[in-house]
Write a protein that holds these residues in place. Structure first.
Motif, PDB file in Angstrom:
ATOM      1  N   MET A   1       6.752  15.519  -2.698  1.00 13.96           N
ATOM      2  CA  MET A   1       5.644  14.677  -2.287  1.00 13.96           C
ATOM      3  C   MET A   1       5.337  14.868  -0.808  1.00 13.96           C
ATOM      4  O   MET A   1       4.192  14.947  -0.426  1.00 13.96           O
ATOM      5  N   PHE A   2       6.395  14.926   0.015  1.00 13.99           N
ATOM      6  CA  PHE A   2       6.184  15.111   1.448  1.00 13.99           C
ATOM      7  C   PHE A   2       5.546  16.463   1.736  1.00 13.99           C
ATOM      8  O   PHE A   2       4.672  16.568   2.606  1.00 13.99           O
ATOM      9  N   VAL A   3       5.970  17.490   1.014  1.00 12.76           N
ATOM     10  CA  VAL A   3       5.418  18.833   1.222  1.00 12.76           C
ATOM     11  C   VAL A   3       3.937  18.846   0.859  1.00 12.76           C
ATOM     12  O   VAL A   3       3.133  19.461   1.565  1.00 12.76           O
ATOM     13  N   ASP A   4       3.577  18.166  -0.213  1.00  7.22           N
ATOM     14  CA  ASP A   4       2.167  18.101  -0.603  1.00  7.22           C
ATOM     15  C   ASP A   4       1.327  17.426   0.474  1.00  7.22           C
ATOM     16  O   ASP A   4       0.219  17.887   0.802  1.00  7.22           O
ATOM     17  N   ALA A   8      -1.608  19.219   2.678  1.00  2.00           N
ATOM     18  CA  ALA A   8      -2.938  18.608   2.706  1.00  2.00           C
ATOM     19  C   ALA A   8      -3.348  18.259   4.135  1.00  2.00           C
ATOM     20  O   ALA A   8      -4.510  18.451   4.517  1.00  2.00           O
ATOM     21  N   GLY A   9      -2.406  17.797   4.929  1.00  2.00           N
ATOM     22  CA  GLY A   9      -2.702  17.483   6.333  1.00  2.00           C
ATOM     23  C   GLY A   9      -3.059  18.723   7.131  1.00  2.00           C
ATOM     24  O   GLY A   9      -3.992  18.711   7.947  1.00  2.00           O
ATOM     25  N   ILE A  10      -2.323  19.807   6.908  1.00  2.00           N
ATOM     26  CA  ILE A  10      -2.608  21.061   7.619  1.00  2.00           C
ATOM     27  C   ILE A  10      -3.985  21.590   7.233  1.00  2.00           C
ATOM     28  O   ILE A  10      -4.749  22.041   8.091  1.00  2.00           O
TER      29      ILE A  10
END
Length: 87
Positions: A1-4, A8-10
């Motif tokens: 979840m954190f990686v997603d 998405a933020g990048i």
């Protein structure tokens, strides 16, 4: 979840620099310079590029030069295609 969320933020952060770089490249300016400026000064760089492009488009001589370059590029491409067809 954190990686997603990180991915998405990048992607969200890089939309404006990518847009600025693409606009700069399409008007004959350095993509990477304006991409970097888009990361450092996101909104400011976009408006500076917009002002530079507007100034270039309002200058009648620059607009004619740009049109002449595009016409010559099309003619060279047509000539190249004609030569390849005869070979």
């Amino acid at each position: 979840m954190f990686v997603d969320l990180l991915v998405a933020g990048i992607i969200a952060i890089s939309i404006l620099p990518l847009t600025t770089g693409y606009c700069a490249y399409s008007y004959g300016r350095s993509f990477w310079l304006w991409f970097a400026l888009g990361f450092l000064l996101p909104i400011v760089s976009y408006f500076i590029l917009f002002a530079l492009i507007l100034r270039q488009q309002l200058d009648h001589g620059q607009r004619l030069l740009f049109e002449a370059k595009s016409i010559l590029a099309e003619a060279e491409e047509a000539e190249r295609a004609e030569r390849q067809r005869h070979e």
